[in-house]
Design a protein around this motif. Structure first.
Motif: not given
Length: 433
Positions: A88-93, A114-123, A251-262
């Motif tokens: 769930g680490d979408k911090t970079t976005l 790779l494995g259970h951790t997500g990649g920023t590029i895939d997001k 899903l993480e992109v959507e959460e990053a968007i919500a975060t940037l919008q407050g």
């Protein structure tokens, strides 16, 4: 030199010189040292380790196998942030456009999951049209014009790391602190930024399962960076439980968007503020963490971080209408609810189990060549410390047909309920500088 001798000496715990490590790395890349000998050397390192000097020399040799991306011709202060990987680490976005809106130039090479951790590029690639592979010219032009540019790892930069990581992945030598440090820092040093913050995750969902390993890794990477003349800090942050609520690419992109919008989850906002304030201090745009946080909050509240995100997405070919209206992001055809078996407080949410569930549904990879499904994943309805009633939703799964029953079982088992609220645990453990 002979590979046999370097394998034997490292097996026996001897120290290798800079010249020996350079010869080994270049000879392996050129095919003079075969996979089976390099695999033996990696296993010797796994058990015997490398000291700080050896790790720095190994890192430097890996950097020299490829090009260096010099950013000195671009005006402004160039910064980078790296995470050792989590669920769930979408911090970079969130943080990259936020820092760019605050006046920094954010230059970053990111990887795929790779494995259970997500990649920023895939997001990022779950945004329709987003182009993650930039030429050096496009990368530099965008960095200067927009203030943020993120690209997938170039074959021209640190080719030794790409080849070595693939071998480590199939020889059970990934979880070696000096090898992790050399892999991470070789990519960071090939991209010549002015300041770097490392987010070292610790817990069930991280490479570092305990604080001892996290501290060792953080200290080693900071030391390598400082030996190379970089301003660098490492932040040790929690990965016992997922970060935020969304796990899965779109899903993480959507959460990053919500975060940037407050409207983001509290833990994600706090981690972004903390990491961002460290970079603002290192870059000289603030004299204290307090001043840095105040500046970042002002940028966020004024909507400038959200506007910068849209500008960045457009610059890399992404459809801005899809981030303005997240229903246009990839959508899974079905949603399943995991209900609470009883009433109680959520004592724990196992990050590894949630990450594995998302991978099984198709959000992640078992092998680097595996395709991913950007739409599937897990949304946490209950977080640690929450009270839930019997039958209330703990999580929602966005699914197609792949791995549904196994993922359901993993998510259900990831939640631990109890009669008392759990004692609070820190999101940030410490800063290593």
């Amino acid at each position: 030199m002979r590979a046999y001798e370097l394998i034997r000496r490292k097996r026996d715990g001897e120290k290798l010189s800079a010249e020996e490590l350079e010869w080994l790395v270049f000879s392996y890349l050129e095919g003079e040292v075969p996979d089976y000998q390099m695999a033996a050397w990696l296993m010797a390192v796994y058990f015997r380790g490398l000291d700080v000097e050896e790790t720095a020399h190994l890192t430097g040799a890996m950097v020299r196998t490829g090009q260096l991306l010099d950013l000195s011709g671009i005006p402004g202060i160039k910064v980078d942030k790296h995470s050792t990987g989590g669920v769930g680490d979408k911090t970079t976005l969130v943080l990259a456009p936020w820092l760019a809106a605050a006046g920094l130039k954010v230059a970053k090479m990111s990887g795929r999951g790779l494995g259970h951790t997500g990649g920023t590029i895939d997001k990022l690639e779950s945004i329709p049209g987003f182009r993650a592979e930039l030429t050096v010219e496009d990368f530099l032009n965008q960095l200067e014009a927009v203030g943020v540019a993120i690209t997938s790892q170039s074959y021209a930069l640190v080719p030794a790391d790409r080849k070595l990581y693939a071998l480590r992945d199939v020889t059970a030598t990934v979880e070696s602190v000096p090898l992790i440090a050399a892999s991470v820092m070789s990519k960071k040093l090939a991209l010549r930024t002015d300041a770097l913050v490392l987010d070292v995750k610790v817990g069930k969902g991280a490479l570092a399962k305990d604080l001892k390993m996290a501290r060792e890794l953080a200290s080693l990477m900071v030391d390598i960076g400082k030996r190379a003349g970089r301003k660098v800090r490492a932040v040790i942050s929690d990965m016992e439980k997922p970060l935020g609520r969304a796990v899965g690419n779109a899903l993480e992109v959507e959460e990053a968007i919500a975060t940037l919008q407050g409207n983001g989850p509290e833990d994600l906002v706090e981690l972004c503020l903390f990491l961002g304030s460290q970079l603002m201090e290192l870059a000289g745009l603030a004299e204290s963490e307090k001043e840095a946080r105040e500046k970042l909050k002002r940028v966020w509240e004024e909507g400038r971080a959200w506007e910068k995100f849209k500008e960045w997405v457009k610059a890399q070919g992404g459809k801005v209408e899809a981030v303005e209206n997240p229903s246009l992001l990839p959508q899974a055809p079905e949603e399943l609810v995991i209900a609470s078996p009883s009433a109680g407080f959520v004592e724990a949410v196992d990050a590894l189990a949630i990450g594995e569930a998302a991978r099984i549904l198709g959000a992640g990879r078992e092998r680097k060549e595996d395709p991913i499904d950007p739409a599937v994943g897990v949304i946490l309805e209950a977080k640690v410390g929450d009270w839930v009633e019997e039958g209330a939703p703990l999580a929602r799964l966005r699914v197609r047909e792949k791995g549904v029953e196994e993922a359901k079982a993993l998510v259900a088992q990831a939640f631990t309920l109890g009669n008392q609220p759990p004692p609070p645990k820190p999101l940030i453990y410490e800063v290593v500088s």
